[in-house]
Design a protein around this motif. Structure first.
Motif, mmCIF file in Angstrom:
data_model
loop_
_atom_site.group_PDB
_atom_site.id
_atom_site.type_symbol
_atom_site.label_atom_id
_atom_site.label_comp_id
_atom_site.label_asym_id
_atom_site.label_seq_id
_atom_site.Cartn_x
_atom_site.Cartn_y
_atom_site.Cartn_z
ATOM 1 N N UNK A 1 0.822 -1.215 0.000
ATOM 2 C CA UNK A 1 0.000 0.000 0.000
ATOM 3 C C UNK A 1 0.850 1.256 0.000
ATOM 4 N N UNK A 2 1.933 1.223 0.761
ATOM 5 C CA UNK A 2 2.857 2.359 0.799
ATOM 6 C C UNK A 2 3.418 2.640 -0.596
ATOM 7 N N UNK A 3 3.846 1.596 -1.291
ATOM 8 C CA UNK A 3 4.390 1.761 -2.646
ATOM 9 C C UNK A 3 3.343 2.323 -3.603
ATOM 10 N N UNK A 4 2.139 1.787 -3.539
ATOM 11 C CA UNK A 4 1.081 2.257 -4.440
ATOM 12 C C UNK A 4 0.831 3.747 -4.252
ATOM 13 N N UNK A 5 0.713 4.191 -3.015
ATOM 14 C CA UNK A 5 0.410 5.599 -2.764
ATOM 15 C C UNK A 5 1.582 6.503 -3.119
ATOM 16 N N UNK A 6 2.800 6.061 -2.868
ATOM 17 C CA UNK A 6 3.952 6.897 -3.243
ATOM 18 C C UNK A 6 3.970 7.117 -4.759
ATOM 19 N N UNK A 7 3.716 6.055 -5.525
ATOM 20 C CA UNK A 7 3.691 6.189 -6.989
ATOM 21 C C UNK A 7 2.541 7.108 -7.405
ATOM 22 N N UNK A 8 1.374 6.927 -6.797
ATOM 23 C CA UNK A 8 0.239 7.800 -7.101
ATOM 24 C C UNK A 8 0.609 9.264 -6.890
ATOM 25 N N UNK A 9 1.249 9.550 -5.768
ATOM 26 C CA UNK A 9 1.606 10.925 -5.447
ATOM 27 C C UNK A 9 2.683 11.468 -6.371
ATOM 28 N N UNK B 1 -1.409 9.433 -10.972
ATOM 29 C CA UNK B 1 -2.348 8.458 -11.527
ATOM 30 C C UNK B 1 -2.611 7.382 -10.473
ATOM 31 N N UNK B 2 -3.734 6.704 -10.594
ATOM 32 C CA UNK B 2 -4.072 5.625 -9.671
ATOM 33 C C UNK B 2 -3.083 4.475 -9.879
ATOM 34 N N UNK B 3 -2.544 3.957 -8.779
ATOM 35 C CA UNK B 3 -1.591 2.841 -8.843
ATOM 36 C C UNK B 3 -2.032 1.737 -7.884
ATOM 37 N N UNK B 4 -1.714 0.512 -8.236
ATOM 38 C CA UNK B 4 -1.985 -0.651 -7.392
ATOM 39 C C UNK B 4 -0.722 -1.488 -7.310
ATOM 40 N N UNK C 1 -1.848 5.405 -17.207
ATOM 41 C CA UNK C 1 -1.682 6.837 -17.430
ATOM 42 C C UNK C 1 -2.985 7.521 -17.830
ATOM 43 N N UNK C 2 -3.981 6.725 -18.229
ATOM 44 C CA UNK C 2 -5.290 7.285 -18.599
ATOM 45 C C UNK C 2 -6.235 7.362 -17.410
ATOM 46 N N UNK C 3 -5.717 7.059 -16.207
ATOM 47 C CA UNK C 3 -6.531 7.072 -14.985
ATOM 48 C C UNK C 3 -5.943 8.061 -13.993
ATOM 49 N N UNK C 4 -6.027 9.363 -14.301
ATOM 50 C CA UNK C 4 -5.419 10.377 -13.413
ATOM 51 C C UNK C 4 -6.177 10.506 -12.092
ATOM 52 N N UNK C 5 -5.461 10.986 -11.107
ATOM 53 C CA UNK C 5 -6.076 11.269 -9.815
ATOM 54 C C UNK C 5 -6.830 12.579 -9.934
ATOM 55 N N UNK C 6 -8.078 12.572 -9.491
ATOM 56 C CA UNK C 6 -8.846 13.811 -9.490
ATOM 57 C C UNK C 6 -8.780 14.398 -8.094
#
Length: 148
Positions: free
Chosen positions: A106-114, A118-121, A141-146
């Motif tokens: 979860x830590x890795x996913x959120x760091x990449x998102x930030x 874009x949304x990361x899993x 890359x087509x799923x940006x964070x809003x």
């Protein structure tokens, strides 16, 4: 990088036994079958509190947190493959302990998102040799964070 915590002087050493008691025994009993989901979201929460600007900082954070040595194995356009190794991971596997690494995932996913907005899993996979944990972080890359 970690809000000054890396310079915190703690008397003595934190024992691996004490860490294991909390991480794998207590949390497992408290969280039960929801442990993996809760740890994943807890990892994301930690990442929000400690936003890091580069992958090098993520690697350093893993080391300072005592999570292990994080290594980038392969980078692709919309994913990265990583391995996490440590004496503790080797010990857990030798003892046949079934340990979740969803906190780290979860830590890795959120760091990449930030970092790339874009949304990361992150997907976790135990190594067949048992001396490391593999992570695959994927994003679209087509799923940006809003942002609100």
């Amino acid at each position: 990088m970690t809000n000054g915590i890396e310079n915190l002087n703690i008397p003595g050493n934190i024992s691996g036994f004490g860490y294991e008691l909390i991480r794998n025994d207590l949390l497992n009993d408290l969280l039960g079958k929801e442990q993996n989901d809760i740890l994943y979201w807890a990892g994301k929460m930690i990442a929000r509190k400690y936003p890091l600007a580069t992958f090098e900082e993520i690697i350093e954070f893993f080391d300072q947190a005592g999570w292990g040595t994080l290594t980038v194995e392969e980078e692709k356009k919309q994913e990265v493959h990583l391995t996490l190794s440590s004496e503790l991971i080797t010990y857990r596997n030798q003892q046949k302990k079934n340990v979740s690494y969803q906190l780290e995932a979860g830590f890795l996913a959120m760091q990449i998102e930030q970092q790339i907005d874009v949304i990361a899993e992150t997907y976790e996979e135990q190594s067949k040799r048992g001396d490391k944990v593999k992570f695959q972080v994927k994003w679209d890359l087509k799923d940006p964070i809003t942002r609100r």
